[in-house]
Scaffold this motif. Sequence first.
Motif, PDB file in Angstrom:
ATOM      1  N   ALA A   1       0.850  -1.214   0.147  1.00  0.00           N
ATOM      2  CA  ALA A   1       0.079   0.085   0.019  1.00  0.00           C
ATOM      3  C   ALA A   1       0.655   1.270   0.107  1.00  0.00           C
ATOM      4  O   ALA A   1       0.744   2.143  -0.631  1.00  0.00           O
ATOM      5  CB  ALA A   1      -1.161   0.157   1.212  1.00  0.00           C
ATOM      6  N   ARG A   2       1.966   1.235   0.758  1.00  0.00           N
ATOM      7  CA  ARG A   2       2.804   2.311   0.912  1.00  0.00           C
ATOM      8  C   ARG A   2       3.533   2.632  -0.395  1.00  0.00           C
ATOM      9  O   ARG A   2       3.583   3.692  -0.894  1.00  0.00           O
ATOM     10  CB  ARG A   2       3.748   1.975   2.070  1.00  0.00           C
ATOM     11  N   LEU A   3       3.857   1.654  -1.168  1.00  0.00           N
ATOM     12  CA  LEU A   3       4.725   1.637  -2.386  1.00  0.00           C
ATOM     13  C   LEU A   3       3.964   2.078  -3.437  1.00  0.00           C
ATOM     14  O   LEU A   3       4.351   3.011  -4.446  1.00  0.00           O
ATOM     15  CB  LEU A   3       5.593   0.312  -2.665  1.00  0.00           C
ATOM     16  N   ARG A   4       2.536   1.415  -3.385  1.00  0.00           N
ATOM     17  CA  ARG A   4       1.493   1.982  -4.491  1.00  0.00           C
ATOM     18  C   ARG A   4       1.331   3.547  -4.412  1.00  0.00           C
ATOM     19  O   ARG A   4       1.115   4.003  -5.459  1.00  0.00           O
ATOM     20  CB  ARG A   4       0.282   1.200  -4.457  1.00  0.00           C
ATOM     21  N   GLN A   5       1.638   4.038  -3.427  1.00  0.00           N
ATOM     22  CA  GLN A   5       1.429   5.618  -3.144  1.00  0.00           C
ATOM     23  C   GLN A   5       2.600   6.443  -3.165  1.00  0.00           C
ATOM     24  O   GLN A   5       2.710   7.531  -3.095  1.00  0.00           O
ATOM     25  CB  GLN A   5       0.760   5.812  -1.909  1.00  0.00           C
ATOM     26  N   ASN A   6       3.786   5.699  -3.616  1.00  0.00           N
ATOM     27  CA  ASN A   6       5.177   6.235  -3.760  1.00  0.00           C
ATOM     28  C   ASN A   6       5.453   7.072  -2.476  1.00  0.00           C
ATOM     29  O   ASN A   6       6.073   8.219  -2.478  1.00  0.00           O
ATOM     30  CB  ASN A   6       5.209   7.167  -5.104  1.00  0.00           C
ATOM     31  N   ARG A   7       5.226   6.350  -1.337  1.00  0.00           N
ATOM     32  CA  ARG A   7       5.579   6.788   0.016  1.00  0.00           C
ATOM     33  C   ARG A   7       6.661   6.227   0.602  1.00  0.00           C
ATOM     34  O   ARG A   7       7.033   5.078   0.450  1.00  0.00           O
ATOM     35  CB  ARG A   7       4.329   7.004   0.733  1.00  0.00           C
ATOM     36  N   THR A   8       7.416   7.091   1.633  1.00  0.00           N
ATOM     37  CA  THR A   8       8.398   6.630   2.273  1.00  0.00           C
ATOM     38  C   THR A   8       7.901   5.982   3.653  1.00  0.00           C
ATOM     39  O   THR A   8       7.128   6.431   3.973  1.00  0.00           O
ATOM     40  CB  THR A   8       9.549   7.493   2.538  1.00  0.00           C
ATOM     41  N   GLN A   9       8.591   5.172   4.251  1.00  0.00           N
ATOM     42  CA  GLN A   9       8.559   4.734   5.251  1.00  0.00           C
ATOM     43  C   GLN A   9       7.935   5.623   6.397  1.00  0.00           C
ATOM     44  O   GLN A   9       7.234   5.765   7.405  1.00  0.00           O
ATOM     45  CB  GLN A   9       9.167   3.665   6.014  1.00  0.00           C
ATOM     46  N   GLU A  10       9.071   6.739   6.248  1.00  0.00           N
ATOM     47  CA  GLU A  10       9.013   7.798   7.144  1.00  0.00           C
ATOM     48  C   GLU A  10       7.788   8.701   7.163  1.00  0.00           C
ATOM     49  O   GLU A  10       7.133   9.059   8.074  1.00  0.00           O
ATOM     50  CB  GLU A  10      10.357   8.783   7.124  1.00  0.00           C
ATOM     51  N   SER A  11       7.230   9.035   6.086  1.00  0.00           N
ATOM     52  CA  SER A  11       6.187   9.732   5.734  1.00  0.00           C
ATOM     53  C   SER A  11       4.877   8.964   6.647  1.00  0.00           C
ATOM     54  O   SER A  11       3.867   9.632   6.903  1.00  0.00           O
ATOM     55  CB  SER A  11       5.912   9.924   4.205  1.00  0.00           C
ATOM     56  N   VAL A  12       4.831   7.351   6.309  1.00  0.00           N
ATOM     57  CA  VAL A  12       3.829   6.741   6.970  1.00  0.00           C
ATOM     58  C   VAL A  12       3.970   6.918   8.483  1.00  0.00           C
ATOM     59  O   VAL A  12       2.799   7.022   9.181  1.00  0.00           O
ATOM     60  CB  VAL A  12       3.674   5.328   6.402  1.00  0.00           C
TER      61      VAL A  12
END
Length: 79
Positions: free
Chosen positions: A25-36
């Motif tokens: 889910a995180r990678l589909r949104q092109n997000r970093t672990q830090e942002s989450v």
Amino acid sequence: MPHLPDDDDWLLQERRAIGDRIRVARLRQNRTQESVFLAARIGRKTYQDIEAGAVDARITTLLRIAYALGIHPAGLLRD
């Protein structure tokens, strides 16, 4: 009611599956672990351990992660 297996390997597999769903889910949104983990207001290590399937996550923590990712919490628990 189903009988639980005698070993706990199934628990590790389930934790890893939840972590995989979070990562996807995180990678589909092109997000970093830090942002989450910042959006979920949880610690870096806690988030990393959950995503790796290394720890049991509290339901509150899973709810925070799901909210931060904008997904329904049930999506973390099942395919």
